[in-house]
Structures are given as C-alpha cells and as structure tokens.
Design an enzyme around this catalytic site. Structure first.
Site, PDB file in Angstrom:
ATOM      1  N   SER A  73      30.526  40.103 -41.998  1.00  0.00           N
ATOM      2  CA  SER A  73      29.099  40.166 -42.308  1.00  0.00           C
ATOM      3  C   SER A  73      28.439  41.355 -41.631  1.00  0.00           C
ATOM      4  O   SER A  73      28.882  41.827 -40.580  1.00  0.00           O
ATOM      5  CB  SER A  73      28.412  38.879 -41.861  1.00  0.00           C
ATOM      6  OG  SER A  73      28.939  37.772 -42.549  1.00  0.00           O
TER       7      SER A  73
HETATM    8  N1  SAH Z   1      31.594  34.679 -40.624  1.00  0.00           N
HETATM    9  C1  SAH Z   1      32.298  35.870 -41.057  1.00  0.00           C
HETATM   10  C2  SAH Z   1      32.076  36.173 -42.505  1.00  0.00           C
HETATM   11  C3  SAH Z   1      33.060  35.497 -43.331  1.00  0.00           C
HETATM   12  S1  SAH Z   1      33.004  35.866 -45.047  1.00  0.00           S
HETATM   13  C4  SAH Z   1      31.878  37.046 -40.198  1.00  0.00           C
HETATM   14  O1  SAH Z   1      31.392  36.864 -39.119  1.00  0.00           O
HETATM   15  O2  SAH Z   1      32.073  38.170 -40.579  1.00  0.00           O
HETATM   16  C5  SAH Z   1      33.003  34.215 -45.652  1.00  0.00           C
HETATM   17  C6  SAH Z   1      34.204  33.366 -45.355  1.00  0.00           C
HETATM   18  O3  SAH Z   1      33.981  32.091 -45.938  1.00  0.00           O
HETATM   19  C7  SAH Z   1      35.521  33.891 -45.946  1.00  0.00           C
HETATM   20  O4  SAH Z   1      36.458  34.041 -44.928  1.00  0.00           O
HETATM   21  C8  SAH Z   1      35.919  32.791 -46.932  1.00  0.00           C
HETATM   22  O5  SAH Z   1      37.323  32.604 -47.021  1.00  0.00           O
HETATM   23  C9  SAH Z   1      35.229  31.566 -46.353  1.00  0.00           C
HETATM   24  N2  SAH Z   1      34.994  30.462 -47.292  1.00  0.00           N
HETATM   25  C10 SAH Z   1      34.615  30.516 -48.600  1.00  0.00           C
HETATM   26  N3  SAH Z   1      34.511  29.276 -49.116  1.00  0.00           N
HETATM   27  C11 SAH Z   1      34.830  28.393 -48.114  1.00  0.00           C
HETATM   28  C12 SAH Z   1      34.916  26.965 -48.023  1.00  0.00           C
HETATM   29  N4  SAH Z   1      34.650  26.167 -49.059  1.00  0.00           N
HETATM   30  N5  SAH Z   1      35.259  26.435 -46.833  1.00  0.00           N
HETATM   31  C13 SAH Z   1      35.544  27.210 -45.744  1.00  0.00           C
HETATM   32  N6  SAH Z   1      35.484  28.564 -45.780  1.00  0.00           N
HETATM   33  C14 SAH Z   1      35.133  29.156 -46.945  1.00  0.00           C
END
Ligand code: SAH
Length: 223
Positions: A73
C-alpha cells in the site's frame, strides 16, 4: 540488531534519514497529524518489504508490486488508515485482513496490543512471517485463510483494518467489533472505492467516509 544488519546488507543510500524525512514531510503536508503514526513511517524500513529491484523507490509515496499480483500500500494510505483506526484511543486486540508484505502490520505493531492477521496467499504469508520475525515484531498471530468471515474465535476486536476492497461491508466483520471498536475498510468496485470507518455503539454503527482509494479486491477462498 538484526534489522540494522539487513539494512547495511542492502545498501544505506535508499535508507538515508533525509529520504525518509522527505516522505514524512509529504504525509504531513497531506494532513497526517498523529506523531506516533508519522514516527512509524519514519522508522519502518519500507525498502525491506519490496523486491530489491524496487528498493530505491521504497520511500516514494506510491503503491508498488510485491509479487503474486499484489501490491504494498501507498504510505499515505497506510498512515491514514492507522490514524483512523487509532483515533478512538488505545487498542488492545486488532484484526488485520490482507497481511500482504506486512508493511501495514509493521507500522501498527508497537501501537497496539496484539494483531491477528489473515492472508489468503500462503506463499506471501510465509515470506512476511519470516521478515517480521527478523525485524523483531512478535505481537502478531498469523492465519492463512479467507478474511471474509473475520476470526470469530478471537473476537471481539477493538479495531479491524482491511487492506483489500469488498463491494459491500461484510456483516461478520461489524459483528466482531467490541463496543466502541472501529472498522476501517475500503468499499466498492475497482477504481471507485471509498475508505470507510465504522464505530460500534451497541447494535448501531456510526459511519464516516474518509475519501476515495484504490485497493485490490477482497477475494474469496485461499491460494
Ligand atoms: N497490507 C498490505 C497490503 C496488502 S494488498 C501492505 O501493507 O502493503 C492486499 C492483500 O489482501 C493481498 O495480499 C491479498 O492477497 C489479500 N487478500 C485479498 N482477499 C483476501 C481475503 N479474502 N482474505 C485475506 N486476505 C485477502
């Protein structure tokens, strides 16, 4: 210190205090006021959360690819979500959905009691668990699973933070909030999401819009 050793290993240039300070300044200019949050942005080594090839861009205020079609992010959004989550006072138990590379987890870690973090992509979670361990972050319980239904066995939570966007707010997540607890979550289809904050008062949920955002979709099932 383990973190220091990794930093030196990957070169000190991109980790310079001035580069990080520029990012903090930018977030302040865009309205992030909470000093504890700004301090975390200053101190978490974001270049260790991205591929080495992208490390020189780690302190720009941008989302970057982290593999598996996912992104780290944008620092401004991480700061905004952390600030919104913390606004009601100290938090003991926090549920995080979408661990990804763990950057948001690392920013939040010393500001709360325990983080319960769910990620659906197993390969990503293994890598993140290892990195956070190396950085000395130990108040996180990880789970490889689908975050749609939250983590009922550990509920209620003082805060819930979601890093992927469903079309509508999952009712299960609202129900896992403690009294006065807060859910921060992007809602909507790709390209038209709004960051929302819900605060629980009994069976009512006070709703606040925090602006337009762009997240990957909250998917179903595990990978
Ligand atoms: N928090 C992270 C951003 C992650 S991007 C940061 O600090 O940069 C979003 C994440 O959500 C991805 O890794 C994706 O695999 C996960 N994701 C998507 N759908 C999900 C679900 N239903 N349950 C758990 N994780 C999920």
């Amino acid at each position: 210190m383990v973190a220091g050793r990794i930093v030196n290993h990957r070169g000190i240039g991109m980790t310079s205090a001035r580069t990080r300070e520029r990012l903090v300044q930018r977030l302040q200019n865009h309205g992030i006021a909470d000093e504890t949050v700004l301090d975390r942005i200053r101190n978490v080594p974001r270049h260790l959360f991205v591929d080495e090839a992208l490390a020189s861009r780690a302190y720009e205020d941008n989302a970057l690819p982290i593999g598996q079609g996912q992104t780290i992010s944008q620092p401004f959004i991480v700061a905004r979500m952390t600030e919104a989550l913390m606004a009601g006072g100290p938090l003991d138990k926090v549920l995080e959905i979408g661990t990804g590379c763990g950057y948001q987890t690392a920013v939040l870690s010393p500001l709360v009691g325990t983080i319960y973090s769910i990620e659906r992509v197993g390969a990503l979670l293994r890598k993140t668990r290892k990195l956070l361990g190396e950085l000395g972050i130990h108040n996180v319980r990880f789970r490889h699973g689908d975050g749609w239904k939250g983590w009922p066995a550990k509920a209620p939570f003082d805060g819930i933070i979601v890093s992927a966007a469903p079309r509508e707010t999952p009712e299960e997540l609202l129900q896992q909030l403690a009294e006065g607890g807060r859910l921060v979550i992007p809602i909507g289809p790709s390209g038209y999401q709004t960051l929302m904050a819900y605060t629980r008062h009994g069976d009512n949920f006070e709703e606040r819009e925090l602006g337009g955002v762009s997240f990957v979709p909250l998917l179903q099932g595990v990978n």
